[in-house]
Motif scaffolding. Structure first.
Motif, PDB file in Angstrom:
ATOM      1  N   ASP A 133     -47.032 -53.195  44.430  1.00  0.00           N
ATOM      2  CA  ASP A 133     -45.703 -53.200  43.811  1.00  0.00           C
ATOM      3  C   ASP A 133     -45.583 -52.085  42.776  1.00  0.00           C
ATOM      4  O   ASP A 133     -44.539 -51.426  42.664  1.00  0.00           O
ATOM      5  CB  ASP A 133     -45.435 -54.545  43.149  1.00  0.00           C
ATOM      6  CG  ASP A 133     -45.178 -55.656  44.168  1.00  0.00           C
ATOM      7  OD1 ASP A 133     -44.896 -55.319  45.340  1.00  0.00           O
ATOM      8  OD2 ASP A 133     -45.273 -56.836  43.805  1.00  0.00           O
ATOM      9  N   LYS A 134     -46.668 -51.875  42.027  1.00  0.00           N
ATOM     10  CA  LYS A 134     -46.667 -50.811  41.025  1.00  0.00           C
ATOM     11  C   LYS A 134     -46.518 -49.450  41.695  1.00  0.00           C
ATOM     12  O   LYS A 134     -45.750 -48.595  41.230  1.00  0.00           O
ATOM     13  CB  LYS A 134     -47.968 -50.863  40.218  1.00  0.00           C
ATOM     14  CG  LYS A 134     -48.061 -49.810  39.119  1.00  0.00           C
ATOM     15  CD  LYS A 134     -49.366 -49.952  38.351  1.00  0.00           C
ATOM     16  CE  LYS A 134     -49.482 -48.885  37.265  1.00  0.00           C
ATOM     17  NZ  LYS A 134     -50.761 -48.992  36.532  1.00  0.00           N
ATOM     18  N   LEU A 135     -47.239 -49.258  42.796  1.00  0.00           N
ATOM     19  CA  LEU A 135     -47.140 -48.003  43.525  1.00  0.00           C
ATOM     20  C   LEU A 135     -45.749 -47.816  44.109  1.00  0.00           C
ATOM     21  O   LEU A 135     -45.186 -46.713  44.073  1.00  0.00           O
ATOM     22  CB  LEU A 135     -48.194 -47.965  44.642  1.00  0.00           C
ATOM     23  CG  LEU A 135     -48.193 -46.729  45.549  1.00  0.00           C
ATOM     24  CD1 LEU A 135     -48.434 -45.459  44.728  1.00  0.00           C
ATOM     25  CD2 LEU A 135     -49.255 -46.864  46.638  1.00  0.00           C
ATOM     26  N   ILE A 136     -45.176 -48.896  44.635  1.00  0.00           N
ATOM     27  CA  ILE A 136     -43.819 -48.825  45.197  1.00  0.00           C
ATOM     28  C   ILE A 136     -42.814 -48.421  44.122  1.00  0.00           C
ATOM     29  O   ILE A 136     -41.923 -47.605  44.358  1.00  0.00           O
ATOM     30  CB  ILE A 136     -43.437 -50.169  45.837  1.00  0.00           C
ATOM     31  CG1 ILE A 136     -44.244 -50.398  47.126  1.00  0.00           C
ATOM     32  CG2 ILE A 136     -41.944 -50.223  46.149  1.00  0.00           C
ATOM     33  CD1 ILE A 136     -44.088 -51.776  47.710  1.00  0.00           C
ATOM     34  N   ASP A 137     -42.949 -48.999  42.927  1.00  0.00           N
ATOM     35  CA  ASP A 137     -42.040 -48.652  41.829  1.00  0.00           C
ATOM     36  C   ASP A 137     -42.166 -47.169  41.472  1.00  0.00           C
ATOM     37  O   ASP A 137     -41.168 -46.492  41.200  1.00  0.00           O
ATOM     38  CB  ASP A 137     -42.341 -49.513  40.605  1.00  0.00           C
ATOM     39  CG  ASP A 137     -41.914 -50.966  40.793  1.00  0.00           C
ATOM     40  OD1 ASP A 137     -41.077 -51.214  41.678  1.00  0.00           O
ATOM     41  OD2 ASP A 137     -42.437 -51.835  40.073  1.00  0.00           O
ATOM     42  N   GLN A 138     -43.414 -46.668  41.464  1.00  0.00           N
ATOM     43  CA  GLN A 138     -43.630 -45.254  41.160  1.00  0.00           C
ATOM     44  C   GLN A 138     -42.993 -44.368  42.222  1.00  0.00           C
ATOM     45  O   GLN A 138     -42.357 -43.353  41.902  1.00  0.00           O
ATOM     46  CB  GLN A 138     -45.129 -44.967  41.060  1.00  0.00           C
ATOM     47  CG  GLN A 138     -45.802 -45.612  39.859  1.00  0.00           C
ATOM     48  CD  GLN A 138     -47.304 -45.426  39.871  1.00  0.00           C
ATOM     49  OE1 GLN A 138     -47.906 -45.053  40.883  1.00  0.00           O
ATOM     50  NE2 GLN A 138     -47.949 -45.695  38.745  1.00  0.00           N
ATOM     51  N   LEU A 139     -43.145 -44.773  43.483  1.00  0.00           N
ATOM     52  CA  LEU A 139     -42.574 -43.986  44.577  1.00  0.00           C
ATOM     53  C   LEU A 139     -41.049 -44.020  44.546  1.00  0.00           C
ATOM     54  O   LEU A 139     -40.386 -43.013  44.823  1.00  0.00           O
ATOM     55  CB  LEU A 139     -43.097 -44.499  45.924  1.00  0.00           C
ATOM     56  CG  LEU A 139     -44.588 -44.262  46.193  1.00  0.00           C
ATOM     57  CD1 LEU A 139     -45.003 -44.925  47.494  1.00  0.00           C
ATOM     58  CD2 LEU A 139     -44.898 -42.768  46.235  1.00  0.00           C
ATOM     59  N   LYS A 140     -40.485 -45.197  44.206  1.00  0.00           N
ATOM     60  CA  LYS A 140     -39.033 -45.292  44.090  1.00  0.00           C
ATOM     61  C   LYS A 140     -38.512 -44.361  42.997  1.00  0.00           C
ATOM     62  O   LYS A 140     -37.465 -43.711  43.160  1.00  0.00           O
ATOM     63  CB  LYS A 140     -38.620 -46.736  43.794  1.00  0.00           C
ATOM     64  CG  LYS A 140     -38.710 -47.677  44.989  1.00  0.00           C
ATOM     65  CD  LYS A 140     -38.254 -49.078  44.608  1.00  0.00           C
ATOM     66  CE  LYS A 140     -38.273 -50.014  45.812  1.00  0.00           C
ATOM     67  NZ  LYS A 140     -37.854 -51.393  45.441  1.00  0.00           N
ATOM     68  N   GLY A 141     -39.229 -44.299  41.890  1.00  0.00           N
ATOM     69  CA  GLY A 141     -38.838 -43.400  40.814  1.00  0.00           C
ATOM     70  C   GLY A 141     -38.899 -41.948  41.242  1.00  0.00           C
ATOM     71  O   GLY A 141     -38.018 -41.145  40.910  1.00  0.00           O
ATOM     72  N   ARG A 142     -39.943 -41.626  42.004  1.00  0.00           N
ATOM     73  CA  ARG A 142     -40.081 -40.244  42.493  1.00  0.00           C
ATOM     74  C   ARG A 142     -38.979 -39.904  43.488  1.00  0.00           C
ATOM     75  O   ARG A 142     -38.430 -38.798  43.453  1.00  0.00           O
ATOM     76  CB  ARG A 142     -41.462 -40.078  43.140  1.00  0.00           C
ATOM     77  CG  ARG A 142     -41.750 -38.672  43.681  1.00  0.00           C
ATOM     78  CD  ARG A 142     -41.620 -37.628  42.609  1.00  0.00           C
ATOM     79  NE  ARG A 142     -41.954 -36.305  43.106  1.00  0.00           N
ATOM     80  CZ  ARG A 142     -41.584 -35.172  42.538  1.00  0.00           C
ATOM     81  NH1 ARG A 142     -40.855 -35.202  41.420  1.00  0.00           N
ATOM     82  NH2 ARG A 142     -41.929 -34.017  43.049  1.00  0.00           N
ATOM     83  N   VAL A 143     -38.647 -40.853  44.356  1.00  0.00           N
ATOM     84  CA  VAL A 143     -37.569 -40.637  45.328  1.00  0.00           C
ATOM     85  C   VAL A 143     -36.245 -40.404  44.608  1.00  0.00           C
ATOM     86  O   VAL A 143     -35.471 -39.507  44.971  1.00  0.00           O
ATOM     87  CB  VAL A 143     -37.463 -41.829  46.299  1.00  0.00           C
ATOM     88  CG1 VAL A 143     -36.177 -41.745  47.115  1.00  0.00           C
ATOM     89  CG2 VAL A 143     -38.661 -41.875  47.231  1.00  0.00           C
TER      90      VAL A 143
END
Length: 250
Positions: A133-143
């Motif tokens: 979930d933490k990685l997904i949040d980081q990726l969403k921010g990058r997107v």
């Protein structure tokens, strides 16, 4: 319990040249203690060999037994159990120092097990989900950041390109070259540190007749160093120099 090993491959009796990842002693090994012999091998080999050792013993197990998950769980259980054993030892006993070194080796092996753990045995599923979930949040921010950059870049896109009359691209490039040389007293009218802004602008916003201008073609008109032109440089002939830009007051 049978004396035959269930999980791990032992060396044969009187075999003094066994496979490097066989466990046990050359003369007699109590196979009921196979877990202990497996751990002894972990202490003996280099940490860089842990993956090969695990795969070797897993291959033996899969030939005569069931699922990889069962093997993994068994190995994980005995490693965790022995680490806890060493951590509970009295620090004032003579065995404490050697126990710490063995525990360190086991923890390194446990780190390897984590890398191949597809069943979340070493770490709880909730912990794995939390990391995901933490990685997904980081990726969403990058997107979101990239989408904002793309939106900003598209603000400079034109609905159509400027068309250079077919057959006159060299004449147009000559005008751009003249533009680079125009001065206002002791200052240039238009300057850039390199040539890339010029040829990228032409490739993006101009067409030659009904055909796009590739960035490679545009680049070949703009050598990085005027006095060191590459072999692919497109020289503008005198007959293509149709215009001359001169100051108004001349």
């Amino acid at each position: 319990m049978s004396n035959k090993s269930i999980f791990f491959k032992f060396r044969n009796r009187f075999d003094f040249s066994p496979h490097v990842y066989d466990i046990g002693r050359p003369l007699f090994s109590n196979r009921k203690l196979e877990d202990n012999f497996f751990l002894l091998k972990i202490y003996e080999i280099d940490e860089s060999d842990y993956g090969l050792f695990y795969d070797f013993q897993l291959g033996f197990y899969l030939k005569t037994n069931g699922k990889e998950e069962v093997f993994f769980n068994h190995v994980c259980d005995i490693v965790l159990s022995r680490i806890r054993h060493f951590k509970r030892q009295d620090p004032f006993t003579s065995k404490y120092a050697s126990g710490l070194e063995q525990a360190r080796k086991l923890e390194a092996f446990l780190a390897f097990l984590k890398s191949v753990d597809r069943w979340h045995k070493v770490e709880p599923l909730e912990s794995v989900i939390g990391e995901k979930d933490k990685l997904i949040d980081q990726l969403k921010g990058r997107v979101a950041e990239l989408e904002a950059q793309l939106k900003q870049a598209r603000e400079f896109d034109a609905n159509e390109k400027i068309v250079i009359t077919n057959g006159y691209i060299a004449a147009f490039m000559d005008l751009i070259e003249q533009l680079q040389g125009l001065s206002l007293g002791d200052k240039k009218l238009a300057t850039s540190q390199g040539q890339s802004p010029w040829y990228k602008m032409i490739a993006k916003y101009f067409m030659h007749g009904d055909k796009p201008i590739s960035i490679d073609t545009a680049r070949n008109y703009f050598p990085a160093r005027k006095n060191d032109k590459p072999s692919k440089y497109l020289n503008i002939s005198e007959e293509d120099k149709l215009f001359k830009i001169v100051p108004k007051n001349k």
